[in-house]
Design a protein around this motif. Structure first.
Motif, PDB file in Angstrom:
ATOM      1  N   SER A 186      15.623 -17.192 -42.729  1.00 41.97           N
ATOM      2  CA  SER A 186      15.625 -15.876 -42.091  1.00 41.97           C
ATOM      3  C   SER A 186      16.456 -15.973 -40.823  1.00 41.97           C
ATOM      4  O   SER A 186      16.889 -17.059 -40.418  1.00 41.97           O
ATOM      5  CB  SER A 186      14.189 -15.418 -41.787  1.00 41.97           C
ATOM      6  N   ASP A 187      16.681 -14.818 -40.185  1.00 38.12           N
ATOM      7  CA  ASP A 187      17.451 -14.821 -38.941  1.00 38.12           C
ATOM      8  C   ASP A 187      16.688 -15.460 -37.796  1.00 38.12           C
ATOM      9  O   ASP A 187      17.294 -15.907 -36.811  1.00 38.12           O
ATOM     10  CB  ASP A 187      17.833 -13.389 -38.561  1.00 38.12           C
ATOM     11  N   ASN A 188      15.372 -15.523 -37.900  1.00 37.08           N
ATOM     12  CA  ASN A 188      14.546 -16.110 -36.841  1.00 37.08           C
ATOM     13  C   ASN A 188      14.054 -17.501 -37.212  1.00 37.08           C
ATOM     14  O   ASN A 188      13.011 -17.951 -36.716  1.00 37.08           O
ATOM     15  CB  ASN A 188      13.351 -15.196 -36.547  1.00 37.08           C
ATOM     16  N   ASP A 189      14.761 -18.176 -38.107  1.00 37.17           N
ATOM     17  CA  ASP A 189      14.355 -19.522 -38.519  1.00 37.17           C
ATOM     18  C   ASP A 189      14.465 -20.470 -37.325  1.00 37.17           C
ATOM     19  O   ASP A 189      15.467 -20.476 -36.587  1.00 37.17           O
ATOM     20  CB  ASP A 189      15.245 -20.002 -39.662  1.00 37.17           C
TER      21      ASP A 189
ATOM     22  N   ASP B 183      24.414 -12.211 -40.038  1.00 39.79           N
ATOM     23  CA  ASP B 183      22.966 -12.056 -40.204  1.00 39.79           C
ATOM     24  C   ASP B 183      22.644 -11.610 -41.629  1.00 39.79           C
ATOM     25  O   ASP B 183      23.507 -11.144 -42.381  1.00 39.79           O
ATOM     26  CB  ASP B 183      22.435 -11.057 -39.185  1.00 39.79           C
TER      27      ASP B 183
END
Length: 332
Positions: free
Chosen positions: A127-130, A145
C-alpha cells in the motif's frame, strides 16, 4: 694420296692396340661393380655376410621392440578403461551424496540464487502507507501511488475548472482592454487638442522672440560697427603717435648724446651707445698712422744697424780693382 708402308701399318696397329688396352683397363678400374683387379674378393664376401647378419639381428631386435610396444599399448588401454570406470563410479557416488545430503535448499546462501525467490518474496509495497517504503528504499516516487487513476481523474477535472476560469479571466481582460483602449483614444484626442493649442502658442511666442532677437541683433551690429570704427580710429592715431615718437626719438635717430654717462665724459651707457662719432674715428685713424710711421722708422733703423753689423762681421776685406778685372779674360 699417300701409300701406307708396312712400318706405318705396324705403328698404327701398335698404337690402336695400346689405346684399346687402355680403354679396357679404364673400364675394369673405374667401374666399381665389375672391378676385381687389385681387390680381395674373400674379404668382400665376408663383409657382405657380416652385413646381412647385422641386418637380420637389427630386424629381430626391432620386431621384439614392436611386440613389447604392442603389449604395453594393450596394458595402457586396459588401465585407462579401468581408470575411466573408477572415475565414473566416483562421480556417480559424489552426485548421489550431493543429491542426498547436500541439497541446494540446505545451503546458507541459497536465498541469493533461488530461482523461485520472486514468487516467494512479498511485493515491493502493499500500500502507499507500507512501513517498508523508506526513503532509502526508493519504492515510491511522485506520481507512482496506487490510486493513480482516481488522482488522474481528479486532476483532469481540476484542469477543466482551471481552463474555464482562464477563459472567464481572458474575457474579462478583453473587456477591460477595450475600455482602456476607448479611454486611451479619448485621452489621446484631448492631448492632441491641447498639443495643437500649445503649438499655436509656441509659434506665436517664437515669432515674438524672433522679432525681439532680430531687433537686438540689429542694435548689437550697429554698436559693433561703431565700436570697431572708434577702435580703428584710435588705433590709427596711436600708430601715428608711435611713428612720430620713433622718428623724433633718440633710438632711431642714433643720437650719440643718449649714450652719455653721468659718471663722466669718458664713459658711456652700453645699451644706448650707437658707436663713435666721426671726429673720434678721425682722431683714432690719425693716431694709428702716427704709430705706423714710428714703427716703420724703428724697423728701417734696425735693418740698417743689422746690415752694417753683418757686413762688419762677414766682409772683413774690401774688393779692389784687380778683383773685378780678372773676369772675362779667357775663352773658358
Amino acid at each position: 694420296m699417300e701409300i701406307a708402308q708396312p712400318r706405318d701399318l705396324e705403328r698404327y696397329l701398335s698404337l690402336a692396340k695400346r689405346r684399346h688396352g687402355e680403354l679396357c683397363r679404364q673400364k675394369r678400374i673405374f667401374n666399381a661393380r665389375n672391378r676385381i683387379i687389385g681387390g680381395d674378393t674373400d674379404a668382400w664376401d665376408a663383409q657382405v655376410h657380416d652385413q646381412k647378419i647385422k641386418e637380420a639381428t637389427e630386424k629381430a631386435r626391432h620386431e621384439t621392440f614392436a611386440a613389447e610396444m604392442r603389449q604395453n599399448d594393450k596394458i595402457t588401454c586396459i588401465l585407462e578403461g579401468r581408470e575411466r570406470r573408477d572415475r565414473k563410479s566416483l562421480c556417480k557416488a559424489i552426485n548421489d551424496f550431493q543429491q542426498t545430503f547436500q541439497k541446494p535448499e540446505t545451503r546458507r546462501e541459497f536465498d541469493l540464487s533461488d530461482p523461485l525467490a520472486l514468487r516467494k518474496d512479498l511485493p515491493a509495497r502493499q500500500s502507499d502507507n507500507d512501513i517498508r517504503n523508506t526513503v532509502s528504499g526508493m519504492q515510491k516516487f511522485m506520481g507512482e501511488d496506487l490510486n493513480f487513476h482516481e488522482r488522474k481523474k481528479f486532476q483532469e477535472e481540476q484542469n477543466r475548472e482551471w481552463s474555464l476560469q482562464q477563459q472567464r479571466e481572458r474575457e474579462s481582460a478583453r473587456a477591460h482592454q477595450r475600455c482602456a483602449e476607448d479611454l486611451y483614444f479619448k485621452t489621446r484626442l484631448q492631448f492632441d487638442e491641447t498639443a495643437k493649442h500649445l503649438q499655436n502658442l509656441e509659434s506665436a511666442t517664437r515669432k515674438a522672440v524672433c522679432a525681439a532677437v532680430k531687433e537686438f541683433n540689429r542694435n548689437q551690429a550697429t554698436e559693433s560697427v561703431e565700436r570697431k570704427t572708434r577702435e580703428k580710429k584710435q588705433e590709427q592715431e596711436d600708430d601715428l603717435a608711435e611713428i612720430s615718437n620713433l622718428l623724433r626719438g633718440d633710438l632711431l635717430s642714433e643720437n650719440p648724446q643718449q649714450a652719455a654717462s653721468s659718471f663722466g665724459p669718458h664713459r658711456v651707457v652700453p645699451d644706448r651707445w650707437k658707436g663713435m662719432t666721426r671726429e673720434q674715428l678721425e682722431q683714432i685713424r690719425l693716431v694709428q698712422k702716427q704709430q705706423i710711421q714710428e714703427k716703420l722708422k724703428q724697423l728701417s733703423r734696425g735693418l740698417r744697424l743689422g746690415r752694417k753689423k753683418y757686413m762688419e762681421e762677414v766682409c772683413t776685406n774690401q774688393p779692389t780693382e784687380g778683383y773685378f778685372t780678372q773676369f772675362n779674360t779667357g775663352s773658358r
